[in-house]
Design a protein around this motif. Structure first.
Motif, PDB file in Angstrom:
ATOM      1  N   VAL B  36     -14.725  21.398  12.217  1.00 43.20           N
ATOM      2  CA  VAL B  36     -15.143  20.075  11.787  1.00 43.20           C
ATOM      3  C   VAL B  36     -14.143  19.538  10.762  1.00 43.20           C
ATOM      4  CG1 VAL B  36     -16.987  18.748  10.648  1.00 43.20           C
ATOM      5  CG2 VAL B  36     -17.573  20.590  12.234  1.00 43.20           C
ATOM      6  N   ASP B  37     -13.738  18.323  10.951  1.00 43.25           N
ATOM      7  CA  ASP B  37     -12.800  17.663  10.035  1.00 43.25           C
ATOM      8  C   ASP B  37     -13.601  16.908   8.983  1.00 43.25           C
ATOM      9  OD1 ASP B  37     -11.051  15.764   8.824  1.00 43.25           O
ATOM     10  OD2 ASP B  37      -9.650  16.055  10.491  1.00 43.25           O
ATOM     11  N   LEU B  38     -13.482  17.357   7.723  1.00 40.81           N
ATOM     12  CA  LEU B  38     -14.179  16.691   6.613  1.00 40.81           C
ATOM     13  C   LEU B  38     -13.141  15.907   5.814  1.00 40.81           C
ATOM     14  CD1 LEU B  38     -16.391  19.727   5.487  1.00 40.81           C
ATOM     15  CD2 LEU B  38     -17.166  17.740   6.797  1.00 40.81           C
ATOM     16  N   VAL B  48     -25.419  23.633  14.821  1.00 42.18           N
ATOM     17  CA  VAL B  48     -26.834  23.863  15.159  1.00 42.18           C
ATOM     18  C   VAL B  48     -27.511  22.551  15.559  1.00 42.18           C
ATOM     19  CG1 VAL B  48     -27.137  25.938  13.764  1.00 42.18           C
ATOM     20  CG2 VAL B  48     -27.422  23.703  12.692  1.00 42.18           C
ATOM     21  N   ASP B  49     -28.711  22.681  16.087  1.00 43.03           N
ATOM     22  CA  ASP B  49     -29.521  21.525  16.492  1.00 43.03           C
ATOM     23  C   ASP B  49     -28.769  20.613  17.457  1.00 43.03           C
ATOM     24  OD1 ASP B  49     -31.254  22.561  14.657  1.00 43.03           O
ATOM     25  OD2 ASP B  49     -30.824  21.097  13.091  1.00 43.03           O
ATOM     26  N   ALA B  50     -27.945  21.215  18.309  1.00 44.28           N
ATOM     27  CA  ALA B  50     -27.149  20.385  19.219  1.00 44.28           C
ATOM     28  C   ALA B  50     -27.457  20.740  20.662  1.00 44.28           C
ATOM     29  CB  ALA B  50     -25.669  20.599  18.952  1.00 44.28           C
ATOM     30  N   ASP B  51     -27.454  19.754  21.522  1.00 44.22           N
ATOM     31  CA  ASP B  51     -27.550  19.970  22.960  1.00 44.22           C
ATOM     32  C   ASP B  51     -26.117  20.213  23.429  1.00 44.22           C
ATOM     33  OD1 ASP B  51     -27.654  19.834  25.664  1.00 44.22           O
ATOM     34  OD2 ASP B  51     -28.743  17.922  25.778  1.00 44.22           O
ATOM     35  N   VAL B  52     -25.814  21.486  23.705  1.00 48.89           N
ATOM     36  CA  VAL B  52     -24.425  21.877  23.983  1.00 48.89           C
ATOM     37  C   VAL B  52     -23.843  21.110  25.172  1.00 48.89           C
ATOM     38  CG1 VAL B  52     -22.940  23.808  24.630  1.00 48.89           C
ATOM     39  CG2 VAL B  52     -24.742  24.136  22.962  1.00 48.89           C
ATOM     40  N   VAL B  64     -25.374  20.926   6.849  1.00 50.01           N
ATOM     41  CA  VAL B  64     -26.742  21.289   6.471  1.00 50.01           C
ATOM     42  C   VAL B  64     -26.735  22.693   5.878  1.00 50.01           C
ATOM     43  CG1 VAL B  64     -28.035  19.793   8.047  1.00 50.01           C
ATOM     44  CG2 VAL B  64     -27.173  21.985   8.879  1.00 50.01           C
ATOM     45  N   TYR B  65     -27.732  22.964   5.054  1.00 54.41           N
ATOM     46  CA  TYR B  65     -27.841  24.266   4.393  1.00 54.41           C
ATOM     47  C   TYR B  65     -28.802  25.117   5.200  1.00 54.41           C
ATOM     48  CZ  TYR B  65     -28.090  27.394   0.351  1.00 54.41           C
ATOM     49  OH  TYR B  65     -28.026  28.458  -0.500  1.00 54.41           O
ATOM     50  N   ARG B  66     -28.327  26.247   5.699  1.00 48.83           N
ATOM     51  CA  ARG B  66     -29.159  27.057   6.603  1.00 48.83           C
ATOM     52  C   ARG B  66     -29.015  28.554   6.314  1.00 48.83           C
ATOM     53  NH1 ARG B  66     -30.571  24.194  11.419  1.00 48.83           N
ATOM     54  NH2 ARG B  66     -31.308  22.219  10.600  1.00 48.83           N
ATOM     55  N   ARG B  67     -29.907  29.308   6.904  1.00 51.40           N
ATOM     56  CA  ARG B  67     -29.817  30.764   6.785  1.00 51.40           C
ATOM     57  C   ARG B  67     -28.761  31.295   7.764  1.00 51.40           C
ATOM     58  NH1 ARG B  67     -34.918  34.800   7.332  1.00 51.40           N
ATOM     59  NH2 ARG B  67     -34.882  34.189   9.509  1.00 51.40           N
ATOM     60  N   TYR B  68     -27.893  32.179   7.297  1.00 54.23           N
ATOM     61  CA  TYR B  68     -26.932  32.852   8.194  1.00 54.23           C
ATOM     62  C   TYR B  68     -27.593  34.067   8.829  1.00 54.23           C
ATOM     63  CZ  TYR B  68     -22.889  30.198   6.409  1.00 54.23           C
ATOM     64  OH  TYR B  68     -21.991  29.218   6.090  1.00 54.23           O
ATOM     65  N   LYS B  82     -23.912  24.937   7.639  1.00 52.83           N
ATOM     66  CA  LYS B  82     -23.698  24.826   9.088  1.00 52.83           C
ATOM     67  C   LYS B  82     -23.555  23.332   9.364  1.00 52.83           C
ATOM     68  CE  LYS B  82     -26.368  28.968  10.237  1.00 52.83           C
ATOM     69  NZ  LYS B  82     -27.381  29.581  11.109  1.00 52.83           N
ATOM     70  N   PHE B  83     -23.249  22.994  10.588  1.00 54.19           N
ATOM     71  CA  PHE B  83     -23.098  21.573  10.925  1.00 54.19           C
ATOM     72  C   PHE B  83     -24.079  21.188  12.027  1.00 54.19           C
ATOM     73  CE2 PHE B  83     -19.027  22.892   9.188  1.00 54.19           C
ATOM     74  CZ  PHE B  83     -18.832  21.916   8.224  1.00 54.19           C
TER      75      PHE B  83
END
Lengths: 374, 92
Positions: B36-38, B48-52, B64-68, B82-83
């Protein structure tokens, strides 16, 4: 500056080698190479492995391997450089001999990935990535190779069948190598139907992990009847993340280590080239980074037979078909190419004059080249 | 060198779907790993939360802040960034 000669070389047929421990396996390979060299005094042992501390839970592995040989006063040196550990150990052994500090040293590459479940091997290989910003978040070495494969196909308008040229070519060669783990040819259909490991890379793009050990004895005198001269070695590094490289599809460390050696190897007579190919795309990108193919052309040239008509490329079948013994890989390649130079390789009748072996660790974090001549 | 805070939104450059993972991530398989380019700084991260099937390079992403993963039932729980794709027209 002393000359360096390879006077003993041996490898153990890779596979699932449950009948020997890590040290025993290394000891077996070393005993063969040492005996071929005529058992000279070995002053230092360079141990190449990418898993000794992680899988074996063994520090000072050199000392324990020397115990297998009954050598009590040899200097044990442990070398780690991911999949390039072997090439790095050979390069350091070369430096030690060139300096005149030692007369004869040994190198052994050893790893036993089949002692561990696959997920642990995946994790071990991911240790070549940045431990905080890549491995820890779930990235694997295969995932970064896959990202490069996606970028490559997009940039050059290629399809997956182009990447698949690599396993087709390597399996063809491996089918002739009695020391290969995978001794059968594969066709495009079986490759395309194999499962994804990291999209777009499939099972056939990933070199199978194998247990193995290979060893060399190097001296600065020609003490054996048959020997190969280790003409030159080069080690280069690259500390840029793939995300911050100007061109992630070009391997800078491989280029820095390799191109000067290929220039030195320039001449007449057959040249054997070995590149390490844990994933198809890594093999292809190395050929381009070494200047052996124009950027974006390696798969097409491979399919058209360009490399095989001009060089002897990965004649043992590469890691793809011979198997990937991780940190021992470049020691295997060096033994194979030395055998080709000596006319002893069971899979090759051709007369080879010069050979170059390239090791790569991580995604071009380290590149190491070894040039040998007859 | 001085630390610079990166923006929380960026653009997906490339991604892959990973079926073989380290032991810690086995239960989350398959993982989507992307670049990801920030705003010029490119980082590797899980998506995450993506329809691949609908995910494409160029998509707008947010951090987003998530559990690894966690160390068993009573051990340390590891968290991090995560993104996920920014859902246009939706609410945050």
């Amino acid at each position: 500056m002393e000359n360096v000669y390879l006077v003993g070389a041996s490898l153990i047929k890779p596979g699932r080698l449950y009948d020997a421990s890590f040290s025993q396996l290394a000891g077996r390979a070393l005993l063969d190479a040492w005996s071929e060299a005529g058992n000279p005094e070995i002053e230092a042992l360079f141990v190449a492995s990418s898993s000794a501390e992680v899988f074996e839970k063994q520090h000072l592995s050199g000392s324990y391997i020397l115990g297998e040989l009954g050598l009590r006063h040899t200097a044990p040196v442990r070398v780690e450089g991911g999949d390039a550990s072997g090439a790095l150990a050979i390069a350091l052994a070369h430096h030690a001999l060139v300096s005149g500090m030692y007369r004869c040293v040994a190198v052994v590459g050893v790893d036993k990935p089949h002692d561990m479940p696959t997920t642990y091997v995946t994790e071990l290989q991911s240790m070549a990535l940045d431990t905080h910003f890549e491995r820890h978040i779930g990235a694997t070495l295969a995932s970064e190779a896959a990202l490069l494969a996606n970028m490559y196909m997009k940039r050059y308008g290629m399809g997956y069948e182009d990447i698949a040229q690599w396993p087709i070519n390597m399996h063809e060669k491996g089918s002739k190598n009695p020391y290969a783990y995978m001794r059968r040819k594969v066709d495009l259909k079986s490759i395309i139907e194999s499962e994804h490991v990291a999209y777009p890379l499939r099972l056939y793009d990933v070199a199978p992990h194998v247990d193995g050990a290979a060893a060399l004895v190097l001296c600065n005198e020609r003490i054996a009847d048959s020997f190969v001269k280790v003409q030159s070695v080069r080690i280069a590094g690259n500390n840029a993340y793939i995300t911050e490289r100007d061109n992630p599809l070009f391997f800078d460390a491989v280029r820095s280590a390799g191109v000067p050696l290929l220039k030195k190897a320039d001449g007449t007579g057959p040249l054997s080239i070995s590149v390490h190919d844990p994933y198809s795309i890594i093999g292809l990108l190395q050929l381009e980074s070494l200047g052996l193919a124009d950027l974006g052309k390696a798969p097409i040239l491979l399919r058209e037979g360009f490399f095989d008509s001009r060089y002897l490329l990965n004649m043992s079948g590469g890691a793809k078909a011979r198997g990937n013994p991780l940190g021992a890989s470049s020691v295997y390649s060096t033994v194979e190419v030395a055998w080709e130079l000596l006319g002893k390789a069971p899979y090759l009748n051709e007369h080879v004059e010069r050979g170059v072996v390239f090791g790569i660790g991580g995604i071009d974090r380290i590149g190491v080249g070894i040039l040998m001549t007859r | 060198m001085e630390p610079v805070e990166l923006p929380r939104r960026g653009t997906l450059i490339e991604f892959t779907v990973v079926y073989q993972t380290s032991p810690q991530f086995e239960k989350q398989r398959p993982l989507v790993i992307g670049i990801v380019d920030l705003n010029g700084a490119r980082v590797v991260g899980q998506v995450v939360d993506a329809d691949v099937d609908r995910l494409k390079p160029g998509a707008e992403m947010e951090l987003v802040y998530r559990r690894y993963f966690s160390d068993g039932r009573y051990g340390i729980i590891y968290y991090g960034y995560k993104f996920r794709p920014v859902i246009t027209g939706g609410h945050d």
